[in-house]
Design a protein around this motif. Structure first.
Motif, mmCIF file in Angstrom:
data_model
loop_
_atom_site.group_PDB
_atom_site.id
_atom_site.type_symbol
_atom_site.label_atom_id
_atom_site.label_comp_id
_atom_site.label_asym_id
_atom_site.label_seq_id
_atom_site.Cartn_x
_atom_site.Cartn_y
_atom_site.Cartn_z
ATOM 1 N N GLU A 104 -10.925 -4.978 -6.669
ATOM 2 C CA GLU A 104 -10.274 -3.693 -6.946
ATOM 3 C C GLU A 104 -10.841 -2.605 -6.055
ATOM 4 O O GLU A 104 -10.148 -1.713 -5.620
ATOM 5 C CB GLU A 104 -10.470 -3.309 -8.416
ATOM 6 C CG GLU A 104 -9.630 -4.181 -9.321
ATOM 7 C CD GLU A 104 -9.659 -3.701 -10.757
ATOM 8 O OE1 GLU A 104 -9.795 -2.490 -10.984
ATOM 9 O OE2 GLU A 104 -9.556 -4.567 -11.643
ATOM 10 N N ARG B 53 0.839 -1.208 0.000
ATOM 11 C CA ARG B 53 0.000 0.000 0.000
ATOM 12 C C ARG B 53 0.867 1.247 0.000
ATOM 13 O O ARG B 53 0.585 2.216 -0.710
ATOM 14 C CB ARG B 53 -0.932 -0.034 1.216
ATOM 15 C CG ARG B 53 -2.037 -1.050 1.041
ATOM 16 C CD ARG B 53 -2.891 -1.262 2.284
ATOM 17 N NE ARG B 53 -4.011 -2.141 1.923
ATOM 18 C CZ ARG B 53 -4.482 -3.123 2.682
ATOM 19 N NH1 ARG B 53 -3.967 -3.343 3.876
ATOM 20 N NH2 ARG B 53 -5.480 -3.881 2.266
ATOM 21 N N ILE C 44 -4.904 -14.115 -10.275
ATOM 22 C CA ILE C 44 -4.627 -14.022 -8.841
ATOM 23 C C ILE C 44 -4.687 -15.406 -8.222
ATOM 24 O O ILE C 44 -5.596 -16.191 -8.526
ATOM 25 C CB ILE C 44 -5.648 -13.130 -8.095
ATOM 26 C CG1 ILE C 44 -5.912 -11.819 -8.834
ATOM 27 C CG2 ILE C 44 -5.175 -12.850 -6.675
ATOM 28 C CD1 ILE C 44 -6.908 -10.919 -8.098
ATOM 29 N N LEU D 56 -8.618 -18.842 -7.905
ATOM 30 C CA LEU D 56 -7.907 -18.164 -6.818
ATOM 31 C C LEU D 56 -7.283 -19.140 -5.830
ATOM 32 O O LEU D 56 -6.242 -18.846 -5.234
ATOM 33 C CB LEU D 56 -8.894 -17.250 -6.071
ATOM 34 C CG LEU D 56 -8.363 -16.449 -4.883
ATOM 35 C CD1 LEU D 56 -7.379 -15.386 -5.343
ATOM 36 C CD2 LEU D 56 -9.515 -15.802 -4.119
ATOM 37 N N GLN E 128 -1.249 -4.163 -9.303
ATOM 38 C CA GLN E 128 -1.182 -3.683 -10.692
ATOM 39 C C GLN E 128 -0.157 -2.561 -10.833
ATOM 40 O O GLN E 128 0.663 -2.553 -11.754
ATOM 41 C CB GLN E 128 -2.557 -3.184 -11.152
ATOM 42 C CG GLN E 128 -3.562 -4.318 -11.412
ATOM 43 C CD GLN E 128 -5.004 -3.813 -11.488
ATOM 44 O OE1 GLN E 128 -5.289 -2.660 -11.172
ATOM 45 N NE2 GLN E 128 -5.926 -4.694 -11.887
ATOM 46 N N VAL F 162 -5.420 -5.402 -4.964
ATOM 47 C CA VAL F 162 -5.493 -5.702 -6.398
ATOM 48 C C VAL F 162 -4.915 -4.538 -7.198
ATOM 49 O O VAL F 162 -4.059 -4.723 -8.077
ATOM 50 C CB VAL F 162 -6.953 -5.978 -6.833
ATOM 51 C CG1 VAL F 162 -7.023 -6.230 -8.327
ATOM 52 C CG2 VAL F 162 -7.530 -7.158 -6.052
ATOM 53 N N THR F 163 -5.360 -3.338 -6.874
ATOM 54 C CA THR F 163 -4.853 -2.150 -7.564
ATOM 55 C C THR F 163 -3.384 -1.920 -7.227
ATOM 56 O O THR F 163 -2.582 -1.548 -8.102
ATOM 57 C CB THR F 163 -5.688 -0.920 -7.169
ATOM 58 O OG1 THR F 163 -7.058 -1.292 -7.114
ATOM 59 C CG2 THR F 163 -5.520 0.194 -8.174
ATOM 60 N N TYR G 27 -4.999 1.520 -1.607
ATOM 61 C CA TYR G 27 -5.430 0.676 -0.497
ATOM 62 C C TYR G 27 -5.778 -0.741 -0.963
ATOM 63 O O TYR G 27 -5.371 -1.733 -0.364
ATOM 64 C CB TYR G 27 -6.611 1.294 0.257
ATOM 65 C CG TYR G 27 -6.966 0.444 1.449
ATOM 66 C CD1 TYR G 27 -6.221 0.541 2.627
ATOM 67 C CD2 TYR G 27 -7.987 -0.494 1.390
ATOM 68 C CE1 TYR G 27 -6.495 -0.261 3.716
ATOM 69 C CE2 TYR G 27 -8.264 -1.302 2.476
ATOM 70 C CZ TYR G 27 -7.516 -1.182 3.638
ATOM 71 O OH TYR G 27 -7.791 -2.000 4.707
ATOM 72 N N SER G 28 -6.518 -0.846 -2.052
ATOM 73 C CA SER G 28 -6.875 -2.165 -2.577
ATOM 74 C C SER G 28 -5.620 -2.908 -3.014
ATOM 75 O O SER G 28 -4.795 -2.393 -3.772
ATOM 76 C CB SER G 28 -7.821 -2.010 -3.770
ATOM 77 O OG SER G 28 -7.701 -3.118 -4.646
#
Lengths: 307, 307
Positions: free
Chosen positions: B228, A179, A219, B300, A192, A188-189, A185-186
């Motif tokens: 996300e 983070r 994932i 997953l 990326q 997943v993001t 925060y996510s």
């Protein structure tokens, strides 16, 4: 056998936890990574530095696990890196009481000649410039370079760290650090954004909550094994990374399917590491213990939906 | 079709989050549980209470999902239970701004005659005496009684809560609550102690970190789907419980293997719930969306170790 080069600390740790105190014991990221990887058929070398106070017994212990220690510089009259920490009651947080860099302050890693063609390089948590130096010494680009790092280097050497991140294939990092590094925060993001900085694979470690592996839109998740008692979390993250790197090296298969298996092997070994203080549990781990616990991971996570 | 009886609130929620404010919208544990269970072939009834301010439109919405609403008492001139909360930036914690019990304060649940022989009873988060009353109204011991509860009842009505716990087959509870109820930090030990209080199955919900299912020495773990963006966590736990109960009811299979599938279905539905405010995402969920995301859960978590 495929070759694995590990750079990371060989060190003294001193641990206080609700379960007791250890005095000075064997520790260090390089030590934990090497011990974990030694459970697989690999030809591995640790590149590190210690002082002349580092017991020959510790070096022999690593050699006896089949680890090449030519890359361990022993600085005459130097003192070995020392870390002392105290865990809180829940074992999820700790205070650092002492950090003595000692010989680590001037560490110039030297990769042994015979390992400059290693297929896999594991950069344990160290100053990014030390990690870069190891990459620069390789004869050719390794098939896979894995980076472990932490928030300390994001705060103190971010630009150098970014250079390492740009050159590796895998980064392992914990959730809060992911983070911080991404500003997202996510997870997943965050993964990326971190992948866009270089590494094709992003591994986010969540401690007792498991680990996530990302590659583009794929994932995979591995839980930590729920344990009745966690004794000492020191080295669990390094053991995870060492199991991951060791399994990949032994199989020579860098597909996403095999990365999944590597994540499970890493989580499996980490579940042993936390059962005793320091490296104690990892020193004499038996293949049948490892296999038996892998079956527990299978039972813990596998289901059949008939889809 | 097998029968499922749900007791839980039908309520007004008002939510403030970093993503906006909702005004008064449809909420309540019973609502979320029923909506989730309505994705399976079940004959279900919600037992609850509202005031005459509760819109007929909301009741029709639930009826149109095939839910029997005979057990919904509408108190003339009464006001419906109202909860207002504000989520913090990370969405993992929230402050309760307003709780108005209103008609819930004197709620005497009445199970419709045709559902007193239901195979499965889902006791949503409510006062333990209300939950006990529903169990007492059943013609015979249901095949499975599932209890959801929270720390509020541990603090205010522990002895009554223990009576309910002693009579159910499954308890769903979050990690902090499991620790509070058992006095144990390790979730493995906590689950053992809670199981000794009555329920054969213990489900520990860890929010974004997934859920654990325990039966004696067997453990199964399902992660939450990494998303996300999480928009609004309200009702995710109830949706999880509703998916779990709905799947078990529809299959009529209470084996551990099927419980594992039920946990996955619950986690799957919860992953939709958090994507929009309140019940919005759950009102029009399509079977093909559900199945597509189940495949994501498979990808997953599933691996092949050749053991």
């Amino acid at each position: 056998m495929h070759k694995l080069v590990i750079v990371g600390t060989c060190a003294f740790d001193e641990i206080e936890s609700p379960f007791g105190k250890t005095g000075k014991i064997l520790g260090g990221a390089g030590t934990f990574i090497g011990l974990a990887a030694s459970n697989f058929e690999v030809d591995q070398a640790i590149v590190s530095v210690v002082g002349s106070d580092f017991p020959q017994e510790y070096i022999d212990l690593l050699k006896n696990r089949g680890i090449n220690m030519e890359g361990l510089e022993v600085v005459k009259d130097g003192k070995t890196f020392f870390w002392k920490g105290r865990y809180h009651n829940d074992l999820n947080s700790r205070d650092t009481l002492i950090t003595e860099l000692n010989t680590l302050a001037d560490f110039n890693p030297v990769v042994p000649e015979a390992y400059k063609n290693a297929e896999i390089v594991m950069l344990g948590n160290l100053h990014p410039l030390v990690q870069l130096s190891v990459l620069d010494q390789m004869n050719k680009k390794p098939k896979l370079a894995i980076l472990d790092t932490m928030n300390f280097w994001m705060d103190s050497a971010l630009e150098d760290l970014k250079k390492v991140i740009a050159r590796v294939d895998v980064i392992t990092i914990n959730d809060e650090e992911a983070r911080q590094l991404s500003g997202e925060y996510s997870l997943v993001t965050a993964a990326q954004k971190i992948s866009a900085m270089g590494p094709r694979f992003v591994v986010i470690k969540k401690g007792e909550h498991g680990a996530l592996l990302f590659e583009k839109d794929k994932i995979f998740f591995a839980p930590a094994l729920p344990l009745e008692e966690v004794f000492d979390p020191t080295g669990a993250g390094d053991t995870f990374a060492g199991g991951f790197a060791g399994y990949l090296t032994s199989t020579g298969d860098l597909s996403f399917e095999n990365m999944k298996r590597a994540i499970i092997h890493g989580s499996n070994l980490a579940s042993f590491c936390v059962e005793k203080f320091g490296t104690e549990r990892m020193q004499n781990l038996k293949p049948e213990e490892i296999e038996k616990r892998l079956l527990k991971f299978k039972a813990l996570t596998q289901f059949n939906l008939d889809l």
